[in-house]
Design a protein around this motif. Sequence first.
Motif, PDB file in Angstrom:
ATOM      1  N   CYS A 118       0.825  -1.204   0.000  1.00  0.00           N
ATOM      2  CA  CYS A 118       0.000   0.000   0.000  1.00  0.00           C
ATOM      3  C   CYS A 118       0.862   1.258   0.000  1.00  0.00           C
ATOM      4  CB  CYS A 118      -0.917  -0.025   1.219  1.00  0.00           C
ATOM      5  SG  CYS A 118      -1.957   1.436   1.390  1.00  0.00           S
ATOM      6  N   LEU A 119       1.781   1.374   0.945  1.00  0.00           N
ATOM      7  CA  LEU A 119       2.587   2.592   1.025  1.00  0.00           C
ATOM      8  C   LEU A 119       3.636   2.662  -0.076  1.00  0.00           C
ATOM      9  CD1 LEU A 119       3.016   3.416   4.814  1.00  0.00           C
ATOM     10  CD2 LEU A 119       1.199   4.005   3.215  1.00  0.00           C
ATOM     11  N   ALA A 120       4.135   1.508  -0.538  1.00  0.00           N
ATOM     12  CA  ALA A 120       5.049   1.533  -1.678  1.00  0.00           C
ATOM     13  C   ALA A 120       4.313   1.957  -2.940  1.00  0.00           C
ATOM     14  CB  ALA A 120       5.692   0.161  -1.876  1.00  0.00           C
ATOM     15  N   GLY A 121       3.092   1.461  -3.106  1.00  0.00           N
ATOM     16  CA  GLY A 121       2.290   1.863  -4.256  1.00  0.00           C
ATOM     17  C   GLY A 121       1.986   3.338  -4.235  1.00  0.00           C
TER      18      GLY A 121
ATOM     19  N   ALA B 205       0.052   8.814   9.253  1.00  0.00           N
ATOM     20  CA  ALA B 205       0.578   7.617   9.917  1.00  0.00           C
ATOM     21  C   ALA B 205       1.174   7.967  11.275  1.00  0.00           C
ATOM     22  CB  ALA B 205       1.634   6.951   9.029  1.00  0.00           C
ATOM     23  N   LYS B 206       1.890   9.073  11.344  1.00  0.00           N
ATOM     24  CA  LYS B 206       2.478   9.489  12.618  1.00  0.00           C
ATOM     25  C   LYS B 206       1.395   9.720  13.661  1.00  0.00           C
ATOM     26  CE  LYS B 206       6.207  12.025  13.150  1.00  0.00           C
ATOM     27  NZ  LYS B 206       7.232  13.093  13.325  1.00  0.00           N
TER      28      LYS B 206
ATOM     29  N   VAL C   5      -4.904   9.404   3.350  1.00  0.00           N
ATOM     30  CA  VAL C   5      -5.619   8.494   4.251  1.00  0.00           C
ATOM     31  C   VAL C   5      -5.258   7.020   4.095  1.00  0.00           C
ATOM     32  CG1 VAL C   5      -7.605  10.033   4.523  1.00  0.00           C
ATOM     33  CG2 VAL C   5      -7.581   8.349   2.657  1.00  0.00           C
ATOM     34  N   ALA C   6      -4.356   6.674   3.193  1.00  0.00           N
ATOM     35  CA  ALA C   6      -4.002   5.260   3.032  1.00  0.00           C
ATOM     36  C   ALA C   6      -3.583   4.620   4.357  1.00  0.00           C
ATOM     37  CB  ALA C   6      -2.900   5.106   1.981  1.00  0.00           C
ATOM     38  N   PRO C   7      -2.790   5.303   5.214  1.00  0.00           N
ATOM     39  CA  PRO C   7      -2.449   4.676   6.494  1.00  0.00           C
ATOM     40  C   PRO C   7      -3.676   4.337   7.344  1.00  0.00           C
ATOM     41  CG  PRO C   7      -0.953   6.483   6.039  1.00  0.00           C
ATOM     42  CD  PRO C   7      -2.038   6.558   5.002  1.00  0.00           C
ATOM     43  N   ILE C   8      -4.742   5.122   7.219  1.00  0.00           N
ATOM     44  CA  ILE C   8      -5.968   4.813   7.949  1.00  0.00           C
ATOM     45  C   ILE C   8      -6.555   3.500   7.449  1.00  0.00           C
ATOM     46  CG2 ILE C   8      -8.384   5.542   8.235  1.00  0.00           C
ATOM     47  CD1 ILE C   8      -7.360   8.433   8.406  1.00  0.00           C
ATOM     48  N   GLY C   9      -6.544   3.293   6.129  1.00  0.00           N
ATOM     49  CA  GLY C   9      -7.035   2.040   5.572  1.00  0.00           C
ATOM     50  C   GLY C   9      -6.239   0.845   6.051  1.00  0.00           C
ATOM     51  N   ILE C  10      -4.931   1.040   6.221  1.00  0.00           N
ATOM     52  CA  ILE C  10      -4.089  -0.047   6.747  1.00  0.00           C
ATOM     53  C   ILE C  10      -4.471  -0.340   8.199  1.00  0.00           C
ATOM     54  CG2 ILE C  10      -1.737  -0.752   7.337  1.00  0.00           C
ATOM     55  CD1 ILE C  10      -0.753   1.013   5.019  1.00  0.00           C
TER      56      ILE C  10
ATOM     57  N   ALA D 283     -10.045   5.775   1.950  1.00  0.00           N
ATOM     58  CA  ALA D 283      -9.713   5.011   3.156  1.00  0.00           C
ATOM     59  C   ALA D 283     -10.474   3.695   3.187  1.00  0.00           C
ATOM     60  CB  ALA D 283     -10.032   5.837   4.403  1.00  0.00           C
ATOM     61  N   ALA D 284     -11.753   3.736   2.829  1.00  0.00           N
ATOM     62  CA  ALA D 284     -12.558   2.508   2.818  1.00  0.00           C
ATOM     63  C   ALA D 284     -12.076   1.546   1.751  1.00  0.00           C
ATOM     64  CB  ALA D 284     -14.031   2.857   2.589  1.00  0.00           C
TER      65      ALA D 284
END
Length: 328
Positions: A10-13, A60-61, A128-133, A166-167
């Motif tokens: 996810c974060l690499a993408g 993320a932090k 918001v990707a970190p929220i999805g993780i 995020a969803a």
Amino acid sequence: MDNRSRARGCLAGLAAGDALGRPAEGMEPAEIAERWGRIEGYVADTPLGSDDTEYALLTAKALLRYRGDFSAETVADLWQQEVCGQEGAFAGSGFSEMAAIRNLERGHRPPRSGQHAHSWSDGLAMRVAPIGIAAAGNPTEAARLAWEDGLVSHAGEGIYAGQAVAAGVAAAMGGADAEGAYAAAVDVVPADSWTARCLRTAHDVVAAAPDWETAARQAVDRLAVHTYYWADLAPEAVGLTFTAVLVGRGDARETILNAVNLGRDADTIAAMAGAVAGAMAGIEAIPEDWLAAVAVAPGVCLRTTKGMHPMDVADDLAELAAELQVVS
């Protein structure tokens, strides 16, 4: 596939999509085709991410610091402590973020801090990707957390678009395919919202188009708002993101390249599409030669993210997801 691989994917993408799309930002698909043909890899001599990656690291932090206490209030605290008053320019920072920072500096707390003339931008959706993780497998919880994060800097459609991304990531982290990620995204936003309409338009275009070129042309024709000055309108960007996701059908490389070649807010669209597809396919699906840009954040936009590495952050978020699932 375990959550660690999905989180890293996810974060690499996201970071790779940001770097791949950066040179094409603000361009139309025809302009991209005229200059590069179809972009198939990095076209910059020194590929590097931008504010998209660093703001995602900021979210993320906040998640990792506040964990189960993550809220609009605690996120605002972090912004006031580590973002407001930053020395040096916020290189590449969007209008929505700068307006929110100025509101916070003036003493306005959420939701007032997010109520400004650029509250509809894709600045929340890009981070918001970190929220999805953290909410892996739980799109509803991801949407709730995105709402809390969004109140700091956005309102209305800007928040809805962030909830959709995020969803979608949360669904992908739980094993959903492209259709499942799309369904999760459209399900968490108001059905009559501009964001939901753009998502449904993207799905209709992909379902009817015989090939990628047709889908891309029709998606931009139907979703892009060419009468506005910039290409950062959140509903448009999220609609184009899921166009790339749906056509990519879980192939992370193709999904990200599809997003890049759509142009418009290309770095943000590719970052969001890369986050969803990376969560579906895992880190193994991100091309090895793209990983050079998935590097320690230089802090050129947000000094507080300097030294953070997306892969270390992904590992920590995967652990947080497990912790939150136990608590819930």
